[in-house]
Design an enzyme around this catalytic site. Structure first.
Site, PDB file in Angstrom:
ATOM      1  N   ASP A  17      27.199  35.477  50.550  1.00 63.17           N
ATOM      2  CA  ASP A  17      28.360  34.908  49.869  1.00 63.17           C
ATOM      3  C   ASP A  17      29.287  34.201  50.867  1.00 63.17           C
ATOM      4  O   ASP A  17      29.291  34.529  52.054  1.00 63.17           O
ATOM      5  CB  ASP A  17      29.112  36.050  49.165  1.00 63.17           C
ATOM      6  CG  ASP A  17      29.952  35.577  47.995  1.00 63.17           C
ATOM      7  OD1 ASP A  17      29.926  34.366  47.689  1.00 63.17           O
ATOM      8  OD2 ASP A  17      30.657  36.415  47.409  1.00 63.17           O
ATOM      9  N   TRP A  22      33.670  28.816  53.062  1.00 59.61           N
ATOM     10  CA  TRP A  22      33.549  28.343  54.455  1.00 59.61           C
ATOM     11  C   TRP A  22      33.800  26.834  54.502  1.00 59.61           C
ATOM     12  O   TRP A  22      34.521  26.340  55.369  1.00 59.61           O
ATOM     13  CB  TRP A  22      32.138  28.665  54.962  1.00 59.61           C
ATOM     14  CG  TRP A  22      31.847  28.225  56.354  1.00 59.61           C
ATOM     15  CD1 TRP A  22      32.002  28.970  57.495  1.00 59.61           C
ATOM     16  CD2 TRP A  22      31.318  26.947  56.771  1.00 59.61           C
ATOM     17  NE1 TRP A  22      31.611  28.230  58.591  1.00 59.61           N
ATOM     18  CE2 TRP A  22      31.188  26.986  58.174  1.00 59.61           C
ATOM     19  CE3 TRP A  22      30.945  25.778  56.090  1.00 59.61           C
ATOM     20  CZ2 TRP A  22      30.697  25.910  58.914  1.00 59.61           C
ATOM     21  CZ3 TRP A  22      30.463  24.699  56.826  1.00 59.61           C
ATOM     22  CH2 TRP A  22      30.343  24.776  58.222  1.00 59.61           C
ATOM     23  N   ARG A  30      31.420  21.628  49.108  1.00 62.59           N
ATOM     24  CA  ARG A  30      30.728  22.923  49.034  1.00 62.59           C
ATOM     25  C   ARG A  30      29.298  22.844  49.574  1.00 62.59           C
ATOM     26  O   ARG A  30      28.809  23.790  50.203  1.00 62.59           O
ATOM     27  CB  ARG A  30      30.694  23.425  47.581  1.00 62.59           C
ATOM     28  CG  ARG A  30      32.041  23.929  47.079  1.00 62.59           C
ATOM     29  CD  ARG A  30      31.959  24.302  45.595  1.00 62.59           C
ATOM     30  NE  ARG A  30      30.993  25.376  45.346  1.00 62.59           N
ATOM     31  CZ  ARG A  30      31.253  26.673  45.520  1.00 62.59           C
ATOM     32  NH1 ARG A  30      32.428  27.059  45.943  1.00 62.59           N
ATOM     33  NH2 ARG A  30      30.331  27.576  45.262  1.00 62.59           N
ATOM     34  N   THR A  63      20.616  34.154  38.346  1.00 64.30           N
ATOM     35  CA  THR A  63      20.457  33.576  37.005  1.00 64.30           C
ATOM     36  C   THR A  63      21.793  33.043  36.485  1.00 64.30           C
ATOM     37  O   THR A  63      21.815  32.250  35.553  1.00 64.30           O
ATOM     38  CB  THR A  63      19.889  34.633  36.019  1.00 64.30           C
ATOM     39  OG1 THR A  63      20.638  35.850  36.167  1.00 64.30           O
ATOM     40  CG2 THR A  63      18.436  34.937  36.293  1.00 64.30           C
ATOM     41  N   ASN A  65      23.955  31.345  38.480  1.00 58.27           N
ATOM     42  CA  ASN A  65      24.353  30.171  39.274  1.00 58.27           C
ATOM     43  C   ASN A  65      24.124  28.827  38.565  1.00 58.27           C
ATOM     44  O   ASN A  65      24.649  27.801  38.986  1.00 58.27           O
ATOM     45  CB  ASN A  65      23.647  30.152  40.638  1.00 58.27           C
ATOM     46  CG  ASN A  65      24.177  31.195  41.608  1.00 58.27           C
ATOM     47  OD1 ASN A  65      23.480  31.595  42.535  1.00 58.27           O
ATOM     48  ND2 ASN A  65      25.410  31.652  41.405  1.00 58.27           N
ATOM     49  N   ARG A  68      27.120  26.501  37.669  1.00 60.16           N
ATOM     50  CA  ARG A  68      27.867  25.701  38.650  1.00 60.16           C
ATOM     51  C   ARG A  68      27.736  24.213  38.315  1.00 60.16           C
ATOM     52  O   ARG A  68      26.850  23.823  37.567  1.00 60.16           O
ATOM     53  CB  ARG A  68      27.305  25.970  40.041  1.00 60.16           C
ATOM     54  CG  ARG A  68      27.526  27.423  40.444  1.00 60.16           C
ATOM     55  CD  ARG A  68      27.482  27.555  41.927  1.00 60.16           C
ATOM     56  NE  ARG A  68      27.733  28.918  42.335  1.00 60.16           N
ATOM     57  CZ  ARG A  68      27.389  29.401  43.520  1.00 60.16           C
ATOM     58  NH1 ARG A  68      26.770  28.628  44.394  1.00 60.16           N
ATOM     59  NH2 ARG A  68      27.665  30.637  43.833  1.00 60.16           N
ATOM     60  N   ARG A 183      26.789  42.548  51.917  1.00 60.35           N
ATOM     61  CA  ARG A 183      27.405  41.424  51.225  1.00 60.35           C
ATOM     62  C   ARG A 183      28.465  40.817  52.127  1.00 60.35           C
ATOM     63  O   ARG A 183      29.359  41.526  52.607  1.00 60.35           O
ATOM     64  CB  ARG A 183      28.025  41.839  49.888  1.00 60.35           C
ATOM     65  CG  ARG A 183      28.625  40.624  49.165  1.00 60.35           C
ATOM     66  CD  ARG A 183      29.023  40.885  47.738  1.00 60.35           C
ATOM     67  NE  ARG A 183      29.386  39.621  47.081  1.00 60.35           N
ATOM     68  CZ  ARG A 183      29.296  39.390  45.784  1.00 60.35           C
ATOM     69  NH1 ARG A 183      28.852  40.344  44.977  1.00 60.35           N
ATOM     70  NH2 ARG A 183      29.632  38.216  45.274  1.00 60.35           N
ATOM     71  N   ARG A 189      30.836  44.002  45.395  1.00 59.80           N
ATOM     72  CA  ARG A 189      30.069  44.251  44.165  1.00 59.80           C
ATOM     73  C   ARG A 189      28.615  43.907  44.432  1.00 59.80           C
ATOM     74  O   ARG A 189      28.302  43.159  45.362  1.00 59.80           O
ATOM     75  CB  ARG A 189      30.489  43.308  43.033  1.00 59.80           C
ATOM     76  CG  ARG A 189      31.901  43.135  42.734  1.00 59.80           C
ATOM     77  CD  ARG A 189      32.031  42.206  41.505  1.00 59.80           C
ATOM     78  NE  ARG A 189      32.186  40.811  41.921  1.00 59.80           N
ATOM     79  CZ  ARG A 189      33.313  40.292  42.353  1.00 59.80           C
ATOM     80  NH1 ARG A 189      34.389  41.053  42.455  1.00 59.80           N
ATOM     81  NH2 ARG A 189      33.383  39.026  42.707  1.00 59.80           N
ATOM     82  N   SER A 191      26.771  42.446  41.851  1.00 58.19           N
ATOM     83  CA  SER A 191      26.565  41.215  41.076  1.00 58.19           C
ATOM     84  C   SER A 191      25.126  41.021  40.591  1.00 58.19           C
ATOM     85  O   SER A 191      24.525  39.960  40.788  1.00 58.19           O
ATOM     86  CB  SER A 191      27.001  39.995  41.904  1.00 58.19           C
ATOM     87  OG  SER A 191      28.370  40.076  42.209  1.00 58.19           O
ATOM     88  N   GLU A 202      22.516  52.235  51.328  1.00 57.40           N
ATOM     89  CA  GLU A 202      23.815  52.139  51.985  1.00 57.40           C
ATOM     90  C   GLU A 202      24.343  50.733  51.723  1.00 57.40           C
ATOM     91  O   GLU A 202      23.567  49.770  51.726  1.00 57.40           O
ATOM     92  CB  GLU A 202      23.666  52.363  53.500  1.00 57.40           C
ATOM     93  CG  GLU A 202      23.151  53.737  53.880  1.00 57.40           C
ATOM     94  CD  GLU A 202      24.129  54.874  53.554  1.00 57.40           C
ATOM     95  OE1 GLU A 202      25.337  54.613  53.427  1.00 57.40           O
ATOM     96  OE2 GLU A 202      23.670  56.018  53.416  1.00 57.40           O
TER      97      GLU A 202
END
Ligand code: V0D
Length: 240
Positions: A17, A22, A30, A63, A65, A68, A183, A189, A191, A202
Site C-alpha cells: 500500500d 508516495w 499516481r 477485486t 481495484n 479506480r 502491510r 487491516r 482488506s 503474525e
C-alpha cells in the site's frame, strides 16, 4: 540491529500500500507511484529469496481495484508485461518461480499473456515461489472453493486439509498459510487478503510507503517477527 537470531518466515505476504500517496507527496501522478512500486517488487523479491523465504505473496490487484479511474486501471494492467520484459532473466537467475492467485480470466488479453509467459518461463525454478495475487479477493476465493467442493463431494463432509487445498493458495503447499503478513503505508487491516489463511499469522504494520520499502525494512519486519512468541492458541513453557 540483531541479525544472528533472526527467524526467517517461510511464507511472507505483503499488502503493497501507499504507491498513490508516495506519488502525491512528490506532486507526481499516481501511476508514477505504481511504477516505482514495481521496482520495489523487484528489490524485495531478490532480498526475500536471498534471506531464504520459501513463498512471497504480493497483493498486486484486488477485486475492488476495478473501481479506480479507468486510466489508472489500464496502466496497472500493463505492469505485469513491463515487469516480465525486464525481470524474468533475474527471476530465473535467482531460481524464483512465479505463480498467480485470483481470477486471471477477467484480465485484458495482453496482461493474461504476460502472466502466462512468466509462469511458463519460470516453471522449472525450484527456489522461492513468488505469488502475485491478481484480481484476488479472499471471500471470492473461499466462495469458489465452497462451490468446487459442493460439486465434487456430493453431500460428504470436507476436512480442513481439503478446504485449504481448494483455495487458490493450495498451489503454495506446504506453505499455504502466511507466517507473516506485512502491510505498508499505515493502514491496519487485511482488506480481503488471505483472511482464511492468516488466521494464525503474525501481522506487521509500517508507515513506510511501498515505493520506499527496502530490504532493510524487510529485515526489520523479520526481526520483529523473530521476537514474537507464536502459540497457535496453545501455551508454551515460557508463557505457562
Ligand atoms: C502496482 C505495487 C508487479 C502495487 C507494485 C496488475 C501496485 C506494482 C505486478 C505483476 C503492480 C503482477 C503479476 C505478474 C507479474 C507482475 C503488478 C499489478 C500492479 C496489477 F505476473 N507489480 N504490479 N501487477 N504494481
Amino acid at each position: 540491529m540483531e541479525l544472528s537470531n533472526i527467524k526467517v518466515p517461510n511464507h511472507v505476504a505483503i499488502i503493497m500500500d501507499g504507491n498513490g500517496r508516495w506519488a502525491k507527496k512528490r506532486f507526481l501522478p499516481r501511476i508514477a507511484g505504481h511504477k516505482e512500486g514495481m521496482n520495489t517488487v523487484k528489490k524485495i523479491t531478490i532480498a526475500a529469496s536471498d534471506l531464504g523465504v520459501k513463498v512471497l505473496t504480493l497483493y498486486a490487484f484486488s477485486t475492488e481495484n476495478w473501481s479506480r479511474p479507468q486510466s489508472e486501471v489500464s496502466y496497472l494492467m500493463g505492469l505485469p508485461s513491463k515487469f516480465f520484459d525486464t525481470f524474468v532473466p533475474d527471476l530465473i537467475k535467482n531460481n524464483v518461480k512465479v505463480v498467480v492467485l485470483g481470477d486471471v480470466s477477467q484480465l485484458p488479453d495482453n496482461t493474461r499473456i504476460a502472466v502466462r509467459n512468466a509462469i511458463n518461463d519460470t516453471s522449472s525454478c525450484t527456489g522461492m515461489i513468488l505469488a502475485f495475487a491478481l484480481n484476488y479477493g479472499a471471500r471470492q476465493d473461499i466462495l469458489n472453493a465452497v462451490n468446487y467442493l459442493i460439486e465434487h463431494h456430493q453431500g460428504e463432509s470436507v476436512s480442513f486439509q481439503e478446504l485449504s487445498q481448494s483455495l487458490s493458495t493450495g498451489i503454495l503447499a506446504p506453505y499455504n498459510d502466511p507466517d507473516l503478513v506485512i502491510r505498508t503505508s499505515g493502514e491496519q487491516r487485511l482488506s480481503n487478503f488471505l483472511s482464511y489463511e492468516s488466521a494464525y499469522s503474525e501481522l506487521y504494520f509500517t508507515d513506510t510507503k511501498w515505493p520506499d520499502f527496502t530490504a532493510q525494512d524487510l529485515i526489520e519486519a523479520f526481526n520483529d517477527y523473530s521476537s514474537r512468541q507464536r502459540r497457535f492458541g496453545g501455551i508454551t513453557e515460557e508463557t505457562e
